[in-house]
Write a protein that holds these residues in place. Structure first.
Motif, PDB file in Angstrom:
ATOM      1  N   THR A 135       0.915 -18.035  26.725  1.00  0.00           N
ATOM      2  CA  THR A 135       1.148 -17.628  25.347  1.00  0.00           C
ATOM      3  C   THR A 135       2.040 -18.637  24.636  1.00  0.00           C
ATOM      4  O   THR A 135       2.772 -19.407  25.277  1.00  0.00           O
ATOM      5  N   GLU A 136       1.992 -18.616  23.338  1.00  0.00           N
ATOM      6  CA  GLU A 136       2.776 -19.572  22.550  1.00  0.00           C
ATOM      7  C   GLU A 136       4.260 -19.433  22.835  1.00  0.00           C
ATOM      8  O   GLU A 136       4.977 -20.431  23.007  1.00  0.00           O
ATOM      9  N   GLN A 137       4.753 -18.191  22.907  1.00  0.00           N
ATOM     10  CA  GLN A 137       6.177 -18.006  23.127  1.00  0.00           C
ATOM     11  C   GLN A 137       6.598 -18.377  24.545  1.00  0.00           C
ATOM     12  O   GLN A 137       7.701 -18.890  24.762  1.00  0.00           O
ATOM     13  N   ARG A 139       5.642 -20.781  26.250  1.00  0.00           N
ATOM     14  CA  ARG A 139       5.731 -22.234  26.397  1.00  0.00           C
ATOM     15  C   ARG A 139       7.142 -22.747  26.162  1.00  0.00           C
ATOM     16  O   ARG A 139       7.493 -23.832  26.631  1.00  0.00           O
ATOM     17  N   LEU A 148       8.103 -29.852  23.709  1.00  0.00           N
ATOM     18  CA  LEU A 148       7.608 -29.269  22.457  1.00  0.00           C
ATOM     19  C   LEU A 148       8.101 -30.061  21.251  1.00  0.00           C
ATOM     20  O   LEU A 148       7.378 -30.223  20.269  1.00  0.00           O
ATOM     21  N   GLU A 152       5.785 -31.883  18.341  1.00  0.00           N
ATOM     22  CA  GLU A 152       5.951 -31.657  16.904  1.00  0.00           C
ATOM     23  C   GLU A 152       6.412 -32.903  16.157  1.00  0.00           C
ATOM     24  O   GLU A 152       6.599 -32.864  14.936  1.00  0.00           O
TER      25      GLU A 152
END
Length: 304
Positions: A135-137, A139, A148, A152
């Motif tokens: 899931t995104e969270q 990560r 991350l 970005e």
């Protein structure tokens, strides 16, 4: 700016005014140093807490500085808007706070170089070690946030770790290089010496905007036991303080000290070390160059 009340009480109460090594008092150099208090973060929702940190940091970062040392404006030439911005010292808390901090700094400075003092890389690729990070969270952890940040575009390919000694393999090191970091291990200080460690860090970040993040576990747990992931064989407080003095004059745009866990402390020795590093941060931010020792040891005279 603070992210954990227990850390605040452990560190803030021990801040001292001057240092024999710096030969100066950071509170008496004309700069306005403000205690911004605690950032209210949710203990129930990590995603919300990360957003709250970014909002709080961005709010402070966009305030007009209350005052700079001798009228200097160290961040004006670095910022995208050509304005002077405050430089924030953050106290943590979980190292994950650095991701929202880097998001805030990116809005003002673009990608920044990171000087990262830690026993661990914190660049691990989500899912590489723990497949359930789907899931995104999930990560985002205190071991993946630099990965991350690179995804970005928040950090420059001129960042550097120092004090690393965690267990890893060649895949981890290759990934770390791809994220944009060079590495100085904990053992390197014995082979290279402190002066060479300082030279390599300064050469790596050069004149870029620099964010410094200090995980207290870079220090040997015999000297700083109050942290969640201790690793044997770390640097001494004296060695790290000397390195910090050697970094004065770089284009710092923010600093932090994280992963202090007072519940694990013994006689408050970790809190004392962390507080002393904060004073070093303040002196480092105000200095134009590494200090010469003003307290020269004079040869004792024979009075007999």
């Amino acid at each position: 700016m603070r992210f954990a009340r227990a850390v605040d009480e452990s560190v803030r109460a021990r801040l001292i005014l001057s240092s024999i090594s710096w030969g100066s008092n950071p509170f008496a150099q004309g700069a306005k140093i403000l205690d911004c208090g605690d950032v209210p973060v949710s203990p129930f929702d990590n995603a919300l807490a990360v957003d709250q940190i970014e909002v709080a940091y961005s709010t402070l970062l966009n305030r007009t500085p209350a005052g700079t040392s001798k009228g200097k404006e160290p961040t004006r030439a670095l910022s995208k808007d050509g304005l002077e911005h405050p430089r924030i010292v953050s106290l943590g808390g979980d190292h994950t706070i650095v991701l929202p901090i880097l998001r805030s700094l990116h809005k003002v400075y673009g990608p920044v170089s990171v000087i990262h003092f830690d026993a661990h890389l914190d660049t691990w690729k989500p899912g590489a070690r723990y497949p359930d990070q789907s899931t995104e969270q999930s990560r985002l952890t205190h071991g993946t946030f630099f990965y991350l940040a690179q995804e970005e575009g928040l950090i420059a390919n001129t960042s550097i770790h120092a004090g690393i000694r965690c267990r890893m393999d060649e895949t981890d090191l290759e990934n770390d290089r791809e994220v944009g970091f060079q590495l100085i291990s904990s053992d390197d200080i014995d082979d290279l010496g402190i002066s060479e460690v300082i030279r390599r860090i300064r050469s790596r970040v050069d004149t870029n905007p620099v964010y410094l993040s200090l995980d207290i576990d870079v220090i040997d747990p015999g000297l700083a036991p109050a942290t969640g992931t201790p690793e044997a064989g770390g640097w001494t407080t004296r060695e790290l303080k000397r390195i910090l003095r050697g970094l004065a004059g770089l284009n710092f745009v923010g600093v932090d000290i994280v992963e202090v866990a007072p519940a694990y402390d013994n006689a408050d020795i970790t809190g004392m070390a962390a507080a002393d590093f904060v004073v070093d941060f303040l002196s480092m931010l105000l200095a134009e160059r590494p200090p010469e020792n003003p307290w020269k040891i004079r040869k004792a005279s024979d009075e007999l």
